[in-house]
Design a protein around this motif. Structure first.
Motif, PDB file in Angstrom:
ATOM      1  N   THR A  46      14.568  49.842  84.540  1.00 60.00           N
ATOM      2  CA  THR A  46      14.938  50.264  85.887  1.00 60.00           C
ATOM      3  C   THR A  46      16.462  50.274  85.988  1.00 60.00           C
ATOM      4  O   THR A  46      17.162  49.665  85.167  1.00 60.00           O
ATOM      5  N   ILE A  47      16.929  50.936  87.013  1.00 59.61           N
ATOM      6  CA  ILE A  47      18.378  50.974  87.220  1.00 59.61           C
ATOM      7  C   ILE A  47      18.895  49.569  87.522  1.00 59.61           C
ATOM      8  O   ILE A  47      19.982  49.187  87.072  1.00 59.61           O
ATOM      9  N   ASP A  48      18.105  48.782  88.228  1.00 60.60           N
ATOM     10  CA  ASP A  48      18.512  47.391  88.490  1.00 60.60           C
ATOM     11  C   ASP A  48      18.663  46.584  87.194  1.00 60.60           C
ATOM     12  O   ASP A  48      19.615  45.817  87.032  1.00 60.60           O
ATOM     13  N   ILE A 100      17.917  62.433  86.026  1.00 67.51           N
ATOM     14  CA  ILE A 100      19.195  62.936  86.542  1.00 67.51           C
ATOM     15  C   ILE A 100      19.604  62.197  87.820  1.00 67.51           C
ATOM     16  O   ILE A 100      20.799  62.037  88.107  1.00 67.51           O
ATOM     17  N   SER A 101      18.616  61.699  88.552  1.00 67.22           N
ATOM     18  CA  SER A 101      18.924  60.958  89.788  1.00 67.22           C
ATOM     19  C   SER A 101      19.699  59.684  89.499  1.00 67.22           C
ATOM     20  O   SER A 101      20.355  59.130  90.401  1.00 67.22           O
ATOM     21  N   PRO A 120      23.575  59.906  90.724  1.00 63.74           N
ATOM     22  CA  PRO A 120      24.001  59.495  92.078  1.00 63.74           C
ATOM     23  C   PRO A 120      23.591  58.064  92.433  1.00 63.74           C
ATOM     24  O   PRO A 120      24.304  57.415  93.217  1.00 63.74           O
ATOM     25  N   VAL A 121      22.499  57.575  91.901  1.00 61.76           N
ATOM     26  CA  VAL A 121      22.114  56.190  92.212  1.00 61.76           C
ATOM     27  C   VAL A 121      23.185  55.234  91.685  1.00 61.76           C
ATOM     28  O   VAL A 121      23.652  54.342  92.405  1.00 61.76           O
ATOM     29  N   SER A 161      26.278  55.256  93.709  1.00 63.63           N
ATOM     30  CA  SER A 161      26.203  54.574  95.013  1.00 63.63           C
ATOM     31  C   SER A 161      26.184  53.054  94.881  1.00 63.63           C
ATOM     32  O   SER A 161      26.401  52.339  95.849  1.00 63.63           O
ATOM     33  N   ARG A 162      25.895  52.543  93.683  1.00 61.77           N
ATOM     34  CA  ARG A 162      25.750  51.094  93.540  1.00 61.77           C
ATOM     35  C   ARG A 162      26.804  50.428  92.680  1.00 61.77           C
ATOM     36  O   ARG A 162      26.816  49.201  92.547  1.00 61.77           O
ATOM     37  N   ALA A 221      25.614  67.099  88.855  1.00 63.83           N
ATOM     38  CA  ALA A 221      25.148  65.902  89.570  1.00 63.83           C
ATOM     39  C   ALA A 221      26.251  64.874  89.738  1.00 63.83           C
ATOM     40  O   ALA A 221      26.086  63.909  90.475  1.00 63.83           O
ATOM     41  N   GLU A 243      10.290  53.966  88.014  1.00 63.86           N
ATOM     42  CA  GLU A 243      11.574  53.743  88.683  1.00 63.86           C
ATOM     43  C   GLU A 243      11.409  53.805  90.196  1.00 63.86           C
ATOM     44  O   GLU A 243      10.818  54.743  90.713  1.00 63.86           O
ATOM     45  N   TYR A 272      21.100  61.372  98.098  1.00 57.50           N
ATOM     46  CA  TYR A 272      20.970  61.921  96.741  1.00 57.50           C
ATOM     47  C   TYR A 272      20.606  63.406  96.745  1.00 57.50           C
ATOM     48  O   TYR A 272      20.534  64.045  95.685  1.00 57.50           O
ATOM     49  N   PRO A 285      23.661  65.901  95.342  1.00 62.13           N
ATOM     50  CA  PRO A 285      23.868  65.964  93.882  1.00 62.13           C
ATOM     51  C   PRO A 285      22.656  66.526  93.124  1.00 62.13           C
ATOM     52  O   PRO A 285      22.833  67.268  92.144  1.00 62.13           O
ATOM     53  N   LEU A 286      21.453  66.228  93.576  1.00 61.24           N
ATOM     54  CA  LEU A 286      20.281  66.773  92.878  1.00 61.24           C
ATOM     55  C   LEU A 286      20.161  68.281  93.105  1.00 61.24           C
ATOM     56  O   LEU A 286      19.738  69.016  92.212  1.00 61.24           O
TER      57      LEU A 286
END
Lengths: 258, 258, 258, 258
Positions: free
Chosen positions: A133-135, A172-173, A176-177, A180-181, A210, D163, D199, D202-203
């Motif tokens: 996960t991104i986290d 691809i998301s 931006p995720v 933002s973090r 993106a 995710e 988001y 950008p997407l």
């Protein structure tokens, strides 16, 4: 936040292109690739001397010999270089020859290795784990940063899903995720994500649009003869064309060039 | 194929129950847990002195001190013991104190570590990576076996999917798939798979019925106060009841008891 | 909560075995299958006259002719019957011939169809969508129940993941999760989950041990010649042996037999 | 291949922007949205009168009343319109009021519905199922085409993965994969993919750069008060800015504007 390697700036509004073969196979192959990368206007040279492979019986890299060719290529082309490290015991040696250490997807949660590259102080590219996960990814970066090394570049390289048309599914998301973090630069590896040569160009352009800070693209002097990942490597002509297109698009999107 | 540790046989028609807390937290907690495991009739004691945690700021284990408590618990109860290793440099030390080395899910493709536990000659429990295919898992085992160490036990512990009712999705089919492709013993960890205490018993029974060679179940003297994974740990009473039920079911399914 | 169809009780502590071929192919095939199902001691007969297929050019079922053979098989064997419905306009006709309507995985969120089977008042087997969460599945059941039809049986049939050793990944944890959140009976379809004949028996036993209320298993008089799903169908001999094993295990687990 | 609706061309080198709210909530809300869509320079107006919702107790749309407002909005703005159809029995009525029929993700394999929109001859937007492979999606399109209706537009709207930072994972690779296997136009819905307003921009840009033929973007006069999907809807100002940016980028990428 931006990271400077030699005179190349990663993040902070400049766009960087990293190119090179999956593996350093031999002196001729790698120096040839390096010249194409330079000639195409890319900014950083990649190539791995140690290869993590699913099977113990597959080609595992040419090891220290490869590090020497990476160094020779840097001397000739002037390009900063990247090499993956698999083992904390090899960081010191690798760091003598290359500029940026890469942590591969399989090692994203190899915490002793993360701490060790943190202690090395070298710039690090941290690839996202295949199902991280991104986290979890940001926490993995924190292992490096908690050792005082803030030169961390994140690299999205596709995640594992049920879809089989591509080797992995480029998330691809994540671009931006992450934006933002975090203030860490994020680059995209469309080659491992797609696993198919013809999809590398459209995914590269998607990453630029993106908002990614750079791309890492596989190019091989002769993809048909590559010892690994040949089906997803561009040939030198394709790479040169793509670099040109990417630079125009990055410029249109408002990036400076690295 | 079966693997013998002290007088416990893993695989080859006997059924083994491994119990213990996620982490060795302190002497009292671990010795207490060990006594409950012994009293419940389980066969092997688990507990980790080094904990791989998503965040560098979470509890990371009590390290060598924990190894000593594991050894003390073995001396007192007579149970063989298991501890995870995260770092090749710690294998020699860990191997002095414990009987079986565990490779955790995050390290399933940490190839230098796999080779190192292979060279150690110690029995190894190899957990499946969180998004590893069965093919990748068998290849990871091959990294250990290619060093001449055939004492490898596979452990299914749930895979990552979109479903959030459970921490991971127990891939119960992995049991018959492994049985059809390999002669290595396979055990199941329902605690990490479920992540929820009340699902541990039904998943344990499902694993027995599917043909697994054993179970690894988290039990803590006081789950509400556990430093990690308390919500998925059984309390001693629940564990004892489950051990009894499992043994009856394993016997019904035709297993001998380890 | 239990559901009674003829003299068969589904849920509430009895265990039910549903058998039959994927599709009704012709009179001889289906009556032959029905006799094997009866002779093996299974409780309910399945077979679909309308087949939802990925491609419009694949075999789509023999439609109303198939419904007549299902009815004939019921008359001969006395077994209650199940048939999938794809279209609300066909519910009335199907309901004349068969006892239980099945909503397939692809239609789990076909809300007008759910309402229509709700209005029909007929018992309904609601298969879990291929990537449905358990929450979505329970909400889909609520579409049927909100029309006043509480005769809903849930069927776990595997979810889509990255693993390719099996057709789908049987989410065995869904059994205890549903038990903790709902009073609806839950059965398991190991045939579609596994997609491979040899894994059907171990997954069936796992489902019994996990606490499922029943099983739906594909059996075909001649799997090699089946028009669909032959590779996952048992032959009559395998089915009979499995039914016997399942009944013994269900009895051991404390179930009455349906 | 391109599809013409009124004077708007979809596919074949022109780029189309579809905007509108998730649901038609009332006359004022929808006409207001329609005027913003028109004013922003988008090409097609979306809005659903029938809403497929996970729970039967959530807002389900205002049904025929909504169709009338869609028609009124078309008369006022001149924009072609899109509305989802959930039920074959409602196709004839819907087709009187709107220009393009949408098949939602949950119905991608509702084969009777696909055949029915095929028979209607109306242009169809076919959303990808939440866990559909690209092969299954192309086969679903074939159900429509096999009825002689070749006016099919594919819409990538994100797939289900592990995710959770985004509602779904936008599979941007689907764009080049579809381009290599089909001549159908493909558009992207970044709003449902992201599920998070910030988001969407950008997407959207990534989709243009990857080569998509268009975008479908949610915009609501007052997202905070939307009856569904408000958190992923742009407000009118954000939408207008994004439309402007998209047009410039599409022009840069070599598209004509629809």
């Amino acid at each position: 936040m931006s990271i400077t390697v030699d005179d190349i700036i990663i993040g902070g509004g400049s766009f960087v292109i990293i190119g090179g073969p999956c593996a350093v196979e031999n002196r001729e192959q790698f120096l040839s690739a390096a010249r194409y990368v330079k000639e195409s206007g890319a900014n950083i040279l990649r190539g791995s001397a140690y290869k993590p492979r699913t099977s113990p019986y597959s080609f595992q890299g040419i090891e220290e010999e490869g590090l020497k060719y990476i160094y020779e290529a840097k001397m000739e082309t002037g390009l900063p270089t990247i090499c993956e490290v698999l083992d904390a015991n090899l960081i010191e040696k690798t760091a003598k020859y290359v500029d940026i250490l890469q942590i591969g997807a399989r090692n994203m949660q190899n915490f002793p290795l993360l701490r060790a590259v943190g202690k090395s102080g070298k710039p690090v590219i941290l690839k996202r784990g295949i199902a991280a996960t991104i986290d979890e990814w940001l926490n993995a970066a924190e292992y490096i940063r908690s050792e005082g090394n803030y030169n961390v570049i994140l690299c999205e390289r596709g995640i594992r899903t049920y879809e089989t048309s591509t080797r992995n599914t480029l998330d691809i998301s994540a671009v931006p995720v992450i934006k933002s973090r975090s203030d860490m630069p994020i680059i995209v590896d469309p080659s491992h994500a797609a696993g198919v040569r013809e999809y590398v160009a459209p995914l590269s352009k998607a990453a630029v649009a993106a908002g990614a800070d750079g791309l890492m693209i596989e190019v091989h002097p002769n993809p048909e003869k590559a010892l690994s990942d040949g089906h997803q490597s561009l040939n030198p002509h394709e790479f040169k064309t793509l670099c040109s297109d990417i630079k125009k698009l990055a410029n249109f999107m408002g990036f400076g060039l690295a």
